[in-house]
Design a protein around this motif. Structure first.
Motif, PDB file in Angstrom:
ATOM      1  N   ILE A   2       5.169  12.409   1.010  1.00 59.22           N
ATOM      2  CA  ILE A   2       4.811  11.853   2.306  1.00 59.22           C
ATOM      3  C   ILE A   2       3.419  11.238   2.251  1.00 59.22           C
ATOM      4  O   ILE A   2       2.480  11.836   1.739  1.00 59.22           O
ATOM      5  N   GLN A   3       3.297  10.031   2.786  1.00 59.98           N
ATOM      6  CA  GLN A   3       2.021   9.360   2.920  1.00 59.98           C
ATOM      7  C   GLN A   3       1.643   9.283   4.399  1.00 59.98           C
ATOM      8  O   GLN A   3       2.510   9.216   5.268  1.00 59.98           O
ATOM      9  N   VAL A   4       0.344   9.281   4.661  1.00 59.89           N
ATOM     10  CA  VAL A   4      -0.167   9.270   6.031  1.00 59.89           C
ATOM     11  C   VAL A   4      -1.234   8.198   6.163  1.00 59.89           C
ATOM     12  O   VAL A   4      -2.097   8.052   5.281  1.00 59.89           O
ATOM     13  N   LYS A   5      -1.175   7.435   7.261  1.00 62.59           N
ATOM     14  CA  LYS A   5      -2.235   6.486   7.589  1.00 62.59           C
ATOM     15  C   LYS A   5      -2.520   6.582   9.087  1.00 62.59           C
ATOM     16  O   LYS A   5      -1.607   6.385   9.897  1.00 62.59           O
ATOM     17  N   VAL A   6      -3.762   6.898   9.427  1.00 65.13           N
ATOM     18  CA  VAL A   6      -4.174   6.905  10.830  1.00 65.13           C
ATOM     19  C   VAL A   6      -4.561   5.473  11.172  1.00 65.13           C
ATOM     20  O   VAL A   6      -5.622   4.992  10.786  1.00 65.13           O
ATOM     21  N   LEU A   7      -3.689   4.789  11.912  1.00 64.99           N
ATOM     22  CA  LEU A   7      -3.893   3.372  12.202  1.00 64.99           C
ATOM     23  C   LEU A   7      -4.866   3.152  13.352  1.00 64.99           C
ATOM     24  O   LEU A   7      -5.534   2.115  13.416  1.00 64.99           O
ATOM     25  N   ALA A   8      -4.923   4.094  14.272  1.00 65.13           N
ATOM     26  CA  ALA A   8      -5.852   4.001  15.407  1.00 65.13           C
ATOM     27  C   ALA A   8      -6.120   5.394  15.930  1.00 65.13           C
ATOM     28  O   ALA A   8      -5.237   6.264  15.898  1.00 65.13           O
ATOM     29  N   SER A   9      -7.338   5.609  16.407  1.00 61.91           N
ATOM     30  CA  SER A   9      -7.705   6.932  16.901  1.00 61.91           C
ATOM     31  C   SER A   9      -8.826   6.808  17.919  1.00 61.91           C
ATOM     32  O   SER A   9      -9.789   6.063  17.705  1.00 61.91           O
ATOM     33  N   GLY A  10      -8.696   7.527  19.031  1.00 60.81           N
ATOM     34  CA  GLY A  10      -9.744   7.527  20.037  1.00 60.81           C
ATOM     35  C   GLY A  10      -9.208   7.236  21.419  1.00 60.81           C
ATOM     36  O   GLY A  10      -8.001   7.029  21.616  1.00 60.81           O
ATOM     37  N   SER A  11     -10.096   7.190  22.408  1.00 63.45           N
ATOM     38  CA  SER A  11      -9.679   7.014  23.794  1.00 63.45           C
ATOM     39  C   SER A  11      -9.088   5.639  24.069  1.00 63.45           C
ATOM     40  O   SER A  11      -8.418   5.434  25.078  1.00 63.45           O
ATOM     41  N   LYS A  12      -9.307   4.668  23.159  1.00 63.91           N
ATOM     42  CA  LYS A  12      -8.761   3.330  23.360  1.00 63.91           C
ATOM     43  C   LYS A  12      -7.375   3.168  22.761  1.00 63.91           C
ATOM     44  O   LYS A  12      -6.715   2.156  22.988  1.00 63.91           O
ATOM     45  N   ASP A  28       3.019   8.200  18.184  1.00 62.21           N
ATOM     46  CA  ASP A  28       2.300   7.490  19.251  1.00 62.21           C
ATOM     47  C   ASP A  28       2.094   6.021  18.900  1.00 62.21           C
ATOM     48  O   ASP A  28       2.112   5.626  17.726  1.00 62.21           O
ATOM     49  N   ILE A  29       1.911   5.225  19.950  1.00 66.34           N
ATOM     50  CA  ILE A  29       1.681   3.801  19.773  1.00 66.34           C
ATOM     51  C   ILE A  29       0.807   3.334  20.938  1.00 66.34           C
ATOM     52  O   ILE A  29       1.253   2.685  21.873  1.00 66.34           O
ATOM     53  N   GLY A  30      -0.464   3.722  20.865  1.00 67.81           N
ATOM     54  CA  GLY A  30      -1.374   3.570  21.985  1.00 67.81           C
ATOM     55  C   GLY A  30      -2.239   2.332  21.987  1.00 67.81           C
ATOM     56  O   GLY A  30      -3.231   2.274  22.713  1.00 67.81           O
ATOM     57  N   LEU A  31      -1.876   1.332  21.186  1.00 70.10           N
ATOM     58  CA  LEU A  31      -2.570   0.045  21.189  1.00 70.10           C
ATOM     59  C   LEU A  31      -1.589  -1.040  21.633  1.00 70.10           C
ATOM     60  O   LEU A  31      -0.369  -0.868  21.501  1.00 70.10           O
ATOM     61  N   PRO A  32      -2.085  -2.171  22.141  1.00 69.17           N
ATOM     62  CA  PRO A  32      -1.188  -3.271  22.488  1.00 69.17           C
ATOM     63  C   PRO A  32      -0.304  -3.659  21.308  1.00 69.17           C
ATOM     64  O   PRO A  32      -0.719  -3.574  20.147  1.00 69.17           O
TER      65      PRO A  32
END
Length: 251
Positions: A2-12, A28-32
């Motif tokens: 298994i590979q992991v990449k944190v693509l975005a993190s934070g309140s935005k 999760d998919i918390g960016l536009p």
């Protein structure tokens, strides 16, 4: 593997990719939508190859780009409360059967995705563990105000921990937020402090080379160096040292 990449993190916005060559999922998919696509391509991830999206809860910084799922016809998984809260997603109703959400989309495949309840001011929030047939395990703990025994048991014996490390308590108390907002952040249904994250990780990490990602940091109430120092101190008290017993990534 298994590979992991944190693509975005934070309140935005928050978005995590997990894949093993056969199955590719997003937590999760918390960016536009367009921003998610751009970041994925920059990380050599084909957006059309995503197998499923798993939502931790319905807050905007975790679901903002959900139209991505419609564009690529990707199934969306989440608790019944989460899916009802984002009822505009066409796929949501199809995932509910007699009030039970079918979380495990890959039980006959090469990875297993399992949910565990967390403590946050959302309708029905969850964290996840992802495990392959060789036993490699990834735990994802996003928004939660506390870490319970049940949560620790769910995440135990992981090889990778993606952990919320949201704030320093003193910075929240001394900051300029309203008292109501401060109380929410510091409550058991708010967000995880550096100290609480360190305490939980000290119970989970066994010193076998685990990878730890500290995520979802407040831009106003935390500093990456402070979060890193706090977690390292907690693990050092257990006799574990970064680079030897575990590997720490501050996102």
């Amino acid at each position: 593997m298994i590979q992991v990449k944190v693509l975005a993190s934070g309140s935005k916005g928050n978005c995590i990719w997990i894949g093993n060559g056969e199955v590719n999922i997003l937590i999760d998919i918390g960016l536009p939508k367009t921003k998610v696509e751009k970041i994925m391509l920059q990380n050599d991830i084909d957006p059309s190859k995503i197998t499923a999206i798993f939502l931790t809860h319905e807050h905007g910084d975790h679901i903002q780009g959900i139209s991505f799922a419609k564009k690529y016809k990707i199934p969306v998984r989440g608790s019944e409360g989460t899916l009802k809260a984002i009822g505009s997603v066409e796929t949501a109703e199809k995932l509910c059967h007699d009030g039970v959400v079918m979380f495990n989309a890959f039980e006959d495949s090469v990875i297993k995705v399992m949910p565990f309840r967390v403590s946050h001011d959302a309708y029905d929030p969850y964290g996840y563990t992802v495990q392959d047939k060789k036993g490699m395990k990834v735990s994802i703990l996003m928004d939660t105000g506390t870490v319970t025994g049940d949560m620790l048991r769910a995440m135990s014996h992981s090889d990778v921990y993606i952990f919320e490390c949201n704030h320093d308590v003193d910075m929240v108390v001394d900051g300029d937020y309203t008292e109501v907002t401060k109380s929410r952040i510091l409550s058991d249904i708010g967000h995880l402090s550096n100290e609480a994250a360190g305490a939980a990780l000290s119970k989970l990490v066994k010193g076998k080379g685990e990878r730890i990602y500290l995520t979802h940091m407040s831009s106003k109430n935390n500093m990456p160096a402070l979060a890193e120092m706090t977690v390292k101190k907690a693990l050092r008290a257990k006799g574990f040292h970064e680079g030897t017993h575990y590997h720490l990534h501050v996102v």
